[in-house]
Design a protein around this motif. Structure first.
Motif, mmCIF file in Angstrom:
data_model
loop_
_atom_site.group_PDB
_atom_site.id
_atom_site.type_symbol
_atom_site.label_atom_id
_atom_site.label_comp_id
_atom_site.label_asym_id
_atom_site.label_seq_id
_atom_site.Cartn_x
_atom_site.Cartn_y
_atom_site.Cartn_z
ATOM 1 N N HIS A 54 0.677 -1.123 -0.119
ATOM 2 C CA HIS A 54 0.037 0.010 -0.065
ATOM 3 C C HIS A 54 1.063 1.267 0.023
ATOM 4 O O HIS A 54 0.554 2.303 -0.793
ATOM 5 C CB HIS A 54 -0.979 0.154 1.241
ATOM 6 N N GLN A 55 1.891 1.409 0.837
ATOM 7 C CA GLN A 55 2.554 2.689 1.131
ATOM 8 C C GLN A 55 4.268 2.440 0.858
ATOM 9 O O GLN A 55 4.451 1.373 0.659
ATOM 10 C CB GLN A 55 2.505 3.015 2.447
ATOM 11 N N PRO A 56 4.855 3.643 0.476
ATOM 12 C CA PRO A 56 6.210 3.212 0.256
ATOM 13 C C PRO A 56 7.107 2.420 1.122
ATOM 14 O O PRO A 56 8.057 1.629 1.005
ATOM 15 C CB PRO A 56 6.881 4.678 0.099
ATOM 16 N N ASN A 57 6.688 2.480 2.659
ATOM 17 C CA ASN A 57 7.342 1.757 3.586
ATOM 18 C C ASN A 57 6.854 0.467 3.454
ATOM 19 O O ASN A 57 7.244 -0.393 4.398
ATOM 20 C CB ASN A 57 7.324 2.694 4.965
ATOM 21 N N ASP A 58 5.888 -0.080 2.591
ATOM 22 C CA ASP A 58 5.690 -1.535 2.557
ATOM 23 C C ASP A 58 6.389 -2.352 1.579
ATOM 24 O O ASP A 58 6.164 -3.580 1.564
ATOM 25 C CB ASP A 58 4.327 -1.693 2.198
ATOM 26 N N VAL A 59 7.308 -1.781 1.029
ATOM 27 C CA VAL A 59 8.424 -2.416 0.167
ATOM 28 C C VAL A 59 9.480 -1.645 0.172
ATOM 29 O O VAL A 59 9.857 -0.665 0.384
ATOM 30 C CB VAL A 59 7.774 -2.359 -1.367
ATOM 31 N N ARG A 60 10.566 -2.706 0.306
ATOM 32 C CA ARG A 60 11.897 -2.426 0.395
ATOM 33 C C ARG A 60 12.430 -1.121 -0.441
ATOM 34 O O ARG A 60 13.025 -0.212 -0.165
ATOM 35 C CB ARG A 60 13.011 -3.439 0.495
ATOM 36 N N ASN A 61 12.527 -1.697 -1.773
ATOM 37 C CA ASN A 61 13.033 -0.528 -2.938
ATOM 38 C C ASN A 61 11.687 -0.063 -3.548
ATOM 39 O O ASN A 61 11.517 -0.219 -4.341
ATOM 40 C CB ASN A 61 13.885 -1.295 -3.927
ATOM 41 N N ASP A 62 11.106 0.882 -2.799
ATOM 42 C CA ASP A 62 9.871 1.516 -3.399
ATOM 43 C C ASP A 62 9.802 2.275 -4.776
ATOM 44 O O ASP A 62 9.126 2.115 -5.641
ATOM 45 C CB ASP A 62 9.136 2.528 -2.501
ATOM 46 N N ARG A 63 10.915 3.179 -4.771
ATOM 47 C CA ARG A 63 11.195 3.828 -6.160
ATOM 48 C C ARG A 63 11.381 2.894 -6.973
ATOM 49 O O ARG A 63 10.778 3.129 -8.433
ATOM 50 C CB ARG A 63 12.138 4.752 -5.923
ATOM 51 N N ALA A 64 12.176 1.937 -6.856
ATOM 52 C CA ALA A 64 12.567 0.723 -8.206
ATOM 53 C C ALA A 64 11.403 0.216 -8.541
ATOM 54 O O ALA A 64 11.509 -0.380 -9.467
ATOM 55 C CB ALA A 64 13.600 0.229 -7.769
ATOM 56 N N ASN A 65 10.464 0.003 -7.501
ATOM 57 C CA ASN A 65 9.296 -0.740 -7.918
ATOM 58 C C ASN A 65 7.902 -0.220 -8.266
ATOM 59 O O ASN A 65 7.085 -0.638 -8.628
ATOM 60 C CB ASN A 65 8.917 -1.751 -6.567
ATOM 61 N N ILE A 66 7.879 1.212 -8.364
ATOM 62 C CA ILE A 66 6.843 1.714 -9.057
ATOM 63 C C ILE A 66 6.378 1.425 -10.362
ATOM 64 O O ILE A 66 7.130 1.411 -11.062
ATOM 65 C CB ILE A 66 7.075 3.454 -8.775
ATOM 66 N N GLY A 67 5.204 0.982 -10.367
ATOM 67 C CA GLY A 67 4.567 0.591 -11.633
ATOM 68 C C GLY A 67 4.693 -0.893 -11.686
ATOM 69 O O GLY A 67 4.060 -1.537 -12.641
ATOM 70 N N ASN A 68 5.456 -1.507 -10.881
ATOM 71 C CA ASN A 68 5.391 -3.227 -11.015
ATOM 72 C C ASN A 68 4.049 -3.714 -10.242
ATOM 73 O O ASN A 68 3.607 -2.966 -9.439
ATOM 74 C CB ASN A 68 6.762 -3.483 -10.101
#
Length: 251
Positions: free
Chosen positions: A149-163
């Motif tokens: 849901h939120q950026p802090n819910d995935v380790r590499n949030d910027r790299a995973n945007i749109g995945n």
């Protein structure tokens, strides 16, 4: 009451990796599973004191859900009713006097997003279904919802945007559900934790380095807010590429 939810990524394999030890140690009132990956008759679990409810996918070795409960429900429903056809065994709902309990294995949009359209239809149908249940009593939704849901819910949030699992569309549907009157129980207690994950790739050293995603949830009706006592993630429990998540309610 203690609730546990776990995507076991194949219950038969997970049993060989310590599932029953964890199950008996926790003695939860409700134990909800996703991705059981089996058909009727392919496993017999001797869970004394528990009622067992299974929803199997038509496709062998795929998807599937289950709930083991100490308390017999008033009613049991499989799928999303008439909202959307469920041939993949993704939903079980138990009705009790105080609440509805749903275990859900939300469809993955797939790496190339070829199933994102179906995922959006599913999200709308699921939200309507949950809203209909809410008209009679509060809802507790748990499971692998396949979205961070939120950026802090995935380790590499910027790299995973749109995945898959971190698209604007999927996260937007999650927002709509919460806005409809629900709480992400883990974030209710731990809004700023940025290293609490529930799924890790099987790639080498990924879990050891805690490069993960939080995609498994307990979503609770705001009507039950005062009854929520704790929520947690048992990241030390192996046996699957997901770990169990917990909820405690005073009911």
């Amino acid at each position: 009451m203690k609730f546990i939810s776990w995507n076991v990524n194949g219950i038969r394999a997970c049993v060989k990796k310590g599932f029953l030890d964890y199950f008996h140690e926790e003695e939860a009132d409700f134990f909800c599973l996703q991705e059981t990956k089996l058909q009727a008759g392919q496993i017999e679990l001797d869970l004394k004191g528990y009622h067992q409810y299974w929803n199997y996918a038509e496709k062998k070795g795929y998807s599937g859900t289950a709930i083991f409960t100490k308390k017999e429900p008033l009613a049991v429903t499989y799928g999303l009713g008439e909202e959307i056809e469920d041939l993949e065994g993704r939903v079980i709902t138990l009705e009790y006097e105080e609440f509805h309990l749903i275990t859900m294995y939300t469809p993955n949009a797939k790496r190339d997003l070829t199933r994102l359209g179906y995922r959006m239809l599913w999200e709308e149908a699921a939200r309507r279904y949950i809203s209909q249940l809410e008209e009679s009593k509060p809802v507790i939704l748990c499971g692998d919802l396949n979205v961070a849901h939120q950026p802090n819910d995935v380790r590499n949030d910027r790299a995973n945007i749109g995945n898959a699992g971190f698209t604007d569309q999927e996260r937007g549907k999650f927002n709509r559900l919460l806005d409809a009157g629900y709480l992400d129980s883990f974030r209710y207690f731990y809004p700023d934790h940025d290293d609490a994950f529930t799924w890790w790739s099987y790639m080498a050293k990924v879990r050891e380095r805690n490069i993960g995603w939080r995609i498994d949830y307990f979503i609770v009706s705001k009507q039950l807010e005062e009854k929520i006592k704790d929520a947690g993630i048992d990241s030390h429990i192996y046996g699957s590429d997901h770990c169990p998540v917990k909820l405690e309610l005073e009911i």
